[in-house]
Design a protein around this motif. Structure first.
Motif: not given
Length: 173
Positions: A57-59, A134-135, A139-142
């Motif tokens: 998610a964070l990369r 925000g973006r 991704a993290q929440n997914a």
């Protein structure tokens, strides 16, 4: 751990856990091997999930877990003093300080002197920081949903209750 690969295969962890339980019972029969196993499992689960968050998610947002945590904190709470970020995130002062320096260089966070005391740092998201978190959060929440999807709604609720209890400690028992 296999030093040539730099990681521990999952089956090695489970074998280690079983051996650890037996060795604790042999070497420290008065110790609580179950408590040790539970804490090893909590650490393993946390480490596994964080590594997944960072890679899946964070990369894409060039964020580490600690950077995400600081941005997320400011995104939800608004501007905070640096010491408040330490309190809210549970991160060490040194880690928050180094993370804020990186986020400032990336122009995602501003760090200014607080109006009430020039020695106190006030942290705020920049416009780019606001857009980035925000973006990244979506991704993290997914990934968060992906991880908890293995649990039923009832199991999720129970786990949350138990983790809150462990986090609060004996004072709130």
């Amino acid at each position: 751990m296999n030093a040539t690969r730099g990681w521990t295969p999952p089956q090695a962890f489970w074998a280690y856990l079983e051996a650890a339980r037996q060795r604790i019972n042999e070497r420290a029969p008065d110790a609580d091997a179950f408590a040790s196993e539970l804490n090893m499992m909590l650490n393993r689960a946390s480490d596994t999930i964080v590594r997944d968050f960072e890679s899946a998610a964070l990369r894409d947002y060039d964020l580490s877990w600690s950077q995400y945590r600081v941005l997320h904190c400011l995104w939800l709470a608004g501007p905070l003093e640096q010491r408040e970020v330490v309190e809210v995130t549970g991160m060490s002062r040194a880690l928050v300080s180094s993370t804020v320096k990186l986020l400032t260089r990336k122009q995602l966070v501003t760090s200014t002197c607080a109006a009430h005391d020039g020695r106190v740092r006030q942290l705020s998201l920049t416009e780019v920081g606001e857009e980035t978190i925000g973006r990244a959060y979506r991704a993290q929440n997914a990934r968060e949903v992906w991880w908890v999807d293995t649990l039923t709604p009832a199991e999720r609720g129970i786990l949350l209750i138990l983790l809150r209890k462990l986090t609060r400690g004996k004072a709130d028992s």
